[in-house]
Every structure is written in structure tokens, then in C-alpha cells.
Design a protein around this motif. Sequence first.
Motif, short mmCIF file in Angstrom:
data_model
loop_
_atom_site.label_atom_id
_atom_site.label_comp_id
_atom_site.label_asym_id
_atom_site.label_seq_id
_atom_site.Cartn_x
_atom_site.Cartn_y
_atom_site.Cartn_z
N GLU A 67 0.83 -1.20 0.00
CA GLU A 67 0.00 0.00 0.00
C GLU A 67 0.86 1.25 0.00
OE1 GLU A 67 -3.23 2.50 -0.17
OE2 GLU A 67 -3.13 0.34 -0.57
N ARG A 68 1.94 1.25 0.76
CA ARG A 68 2.82 2.41 0.80
C ARG A 68 3.51 2.64 -0.54
NH1 ARG A 68 6.90 2.01 4.25
NH2 ARG A 68 6.61 -0.13 4.90
N LEU A 69 3.83 1.57 -1.24
CA LEU A 69 4.41 1.73 -2.58
C LEU A 69 3.41 2.38 -3.54
CD1 LEU A 69 6.40 -1.62 -2.80
CD2 LEU A 69 7.37 0.70 -2.81
N LYS A 70 2.13 2.04 -3.40
CA LYS A 70 1.09 2.70 -4.20
C LYS A 70 0.98 4.18 -3.82
CE LYS A 70 -1.83 -1.30 -4.25
NZ LYS A 70 -3.08 -1.84 -3.73
N ARG A 71 0.93 4.44 -2.53
CA ARG A 71 0.80 5.82 -2.05
C ARG A 71 1.99 6.68 -2.45
NH1 ARG A 71 -1.58 4.60 4.06
NH2 ARG A 71 -3.51 3.62 3.32
N ASN A 72 3.14 6.05 -2.59
CA ASN A 72 4.35 6.79 -2.98
C ASN A 72 4.18 7.45 -4.35
OD1 ASN A 72 7.18 7.47 -2.38
ND2 ASN A 72 7.60 6.24 -4.19
N ARG A 73 3.28 6.93 -5.18
CA ARG A 73 3.05 7.46 -6.52
C ARG A 73 1.81 8.34 -6.61
NH1 ARG A 73 5.76 4.53 -10.58
NH2 ARG A 73 7.17 3.01 -9.69
N ASP A 74 1.16 8.58 -5.47
CA ASP A 74 -0.08 9.34 -5.44
C ASP A 74 0.15 10.79 -5.90
OD1 ASP A 74 -2.97 9.48 -4.29
OD2 ASP A 74 -1.93 11.24 -3.47
N ALA A 75 -0.75 11.28 -6.74
CA ALA A 75 -0.61 12.62 -7.31
C ALA A 75 -0.57 13.70 -6.22
CB ALA A 75 -1.76 12.90 -8.28
N LYS A 122 9.90 14.11 -3.97
CA LYS A 122 9.38 12.76 -4.23
C LYS A 122 8.97 12.57 -5.69
CE LYS A 122 9.92 11.57 0.01
NZ LYS A 122 11.01 10.67 0.36
N ARG A 123 9.11 13.60 -6.50
CA ARG A 123 8.63 13.53 -7.89
C ARG A 123 9.47 12.62 -8.77
NH1 ARG A 123 7.23 19.89 -7.89
NH2 ARG A 123 5.48 19.68 -6.42
N ASP A 124 10.72 12.38 -8.39
CA ASP A 124 11.51 11.34 -9.05
C ASP A 124 11.08 10.04 -8.37
OD1 ASP A 124 13.37 9.44 -9.83
OD2 ASP A 124 15.09 10.79 -9.64
N VAL A 125 10.03 9.43 -8.92
CA VAL A 125 9.38 8.31 -8.26
C VAL A 125 10.32 7.11 -8.09
CG1 VAL A 125 7.45 6.68 -8.41
CG2 VAL A 125 7.09 9.07 -8.98
N ALA A 126 11.17 6.86 -9.08
CA ALA A 126 12.10 5.74 -8.96
C ALA A 126 13.04 5.95 -7.78
CB ALA A 126 12.88 5.56 -10.26
N SER A 127 13.56 7.15 -7.64
CA SER A 127 14.45 7.46 -6.52
C SER A 127 13.70 7.40 -5.19
CB SER A 127 15.05 8.85 -6.72
OG SER A 127 15.82 9.21 -5.60
N SER A 128 12.49 7.93 -5.19
CA SER A 128 11.68 7.92 -3.99
C SER A 128 11.35 6.49 -3.56
CB SER A 128 10.39 8.71 -4.22
OG SER A 128 9.57 8.68 -3.10
N GLU A 129 11.01 5.65 -4.52
CA GLU A 129 10.71 4.25 -4.22
C GLU A 129 11.96 3.53 -3.70
OE1 GLU A 129 9.51 0.52 -6.91
OE2 GLU A 129 7.91 2.04 -6.72
N SER A 130 13.09 3.81 -4.30
CA SER A 130 14.34 3.22 -3.85
C SER A 130 14.62 3.62 -2.39
CB SER A 130 15.48 3.65 -4.76
OG SER A 130 16.71 3.18 -4.28
N SER A 131 14.40 4.89 -2.08
CA SER A 131 14.59 5.38 -0.73
C SER A 131 13.62 4.71 0.24
CB SER A 131 14.40 6.90 -0.70
OG SER A 131 14.50 7.39 0.61
N LEU A 132 12.36 4.59 -0.17
CA LEU A 132 11.35 3.94 0.66
C LEU A 132 11.78 2.50 0.97
CD1 LEU A 132 7.53 4.13 0.09
CD2 LEU A 132 8.60 1.98 0.64
N LEU A 133 12.24 1.77 -0.02
CA LEU A 133 12.67 0.39 0.18
C LEU A 133 13.93 0.31 1.04
CD1 LEU A 133 11.89 -1.00 -3.37
CD2 LEU A 133 10.63 -1.46 -1.24
N TYR A 134 14.82 1.29 0.88
CA TYR A 134 16.01 1.35 1.73
C TYR A 134 15.60 1.54 3.19
CZ TYR A 134 20.34 2.86 3.89
OH TYR A 134 21.41 2.96 4.73
N PHE A 135 14.71 2.48 3.44
CA PHE A 135 14.22 2.71 4.80
C PHE A 135 13.58 1.44 5.35
CE2 PHE A 135 13.91 7.43 5.88
CZ PHE A 135 14.88 7.81 4.97
#
Length: 185
Positions: free
Chosen positions: A115-123, A132-145
Motif C-alpha cells: 500500500e505504501r508503494l502505491k501511495r508513494n506514486r499518489d498525485a 518525491k517527484r523522481d518516483v524511482a528514486s523515492s521508491e528506492s529510498s522507501l525500500l532502503y528505509f
Amino acid sequence: MKLVILFGPPAVGKMTVGQELEKITTLRLFHNHMSLDLVHQFFDFGTPAFERLDRRIRFAFFEEIATSDLDGLIFTYVWDLNEPADTDYIDTVADVFRQQGAAVSYVELKADLSERLKRNRDAHRLACKPSKRDVASSESSLLYFETNYRMNTREGELGQKPLLTLDITSQEPLATAQRIKEWLN
């Protein structure tokens, strides 16, 4: 005066829930990215200059708000509970308000990683958080955390601190905010 520390992992919904809570209470919202994204326009994340300036901005706000006639503040934070420096930081924020007689409450938000991965892309998230607009970087950071930080508490970990823990995987932000408001009152 009240301070509500709204914490949990990235993209759990802290800012969005905080915005809804601000609408239904007299509390004001200072979400984490209000200062992070401002400072990031000048300095890279994690650099000494970034850390110093972000802290100065936040604490200037905290000190002014704590001594103001405002009813209180909602502050959002990704808290690594295994990192003593993060706990010291949160304690220092809380102390700014406690020294002025404020009540400090802690609200922990949880949601499944999918769910958080979906929310990470929320408009809405992307509109409010430029970094957070660089979604790939943001997702990578989220997964790192997710792999390297412990962002949710263990039973009794905060001791006597007032704590409300909510799993909001399938809960709407307004419903979550209403639940928090009921708990605060």
C-alpha cells in the motif's frame, strides 16, 4: 497548547492524515517536507549544511509556535526507532513544547508495504513534496528505509508517553484523522 507527533514509515500517509486532522481541529500542520524540500533547493540531502539548516528552520518554527497563542501543532516525522539520535531529536522537539506547558501526544501510523508503494506514486503526495517527484528514486529510498530502519514501535516501547497506533492500510485519511481527534479529546 498541544503537540501531536505523527510518525511512521515513508508514504504511510502522515502528511495527508495531518492535513485532514488540521481541517477538523484547531491544530496547525508542519509536515516534514515543508523544511526538507525548502532546504533541498540549496543543499543535497544528508550533507552537513542541509542538516544544520533544516534543524534551524524547524526549531525556529517550533519555538515560535510553542510560545504563541496557537492551539497546537501536528508534526510529521519518519522516526528510526533503532537510532538513538532520532529518539533524542523527537525528545528535543517535545521538550520545546513541554517547557511551555503543552501536552505532547504520539500517533503512529502503519500500513502494508504494498500500500505504501502505491501511495508513494499518489498525485497529491507528488504535488506536495517536490523531492518525491523522481518516483524511482523515492521508491528506492522507501525500500532502503524499509530494510534499514525500524519505523514502528514495539509493545510498550514509548513507556508512559501517550501513544495511539493505527493500521491505516485500508482506512481513508479523514476517517483516520477523526479517530485521532477523538483520541486527543
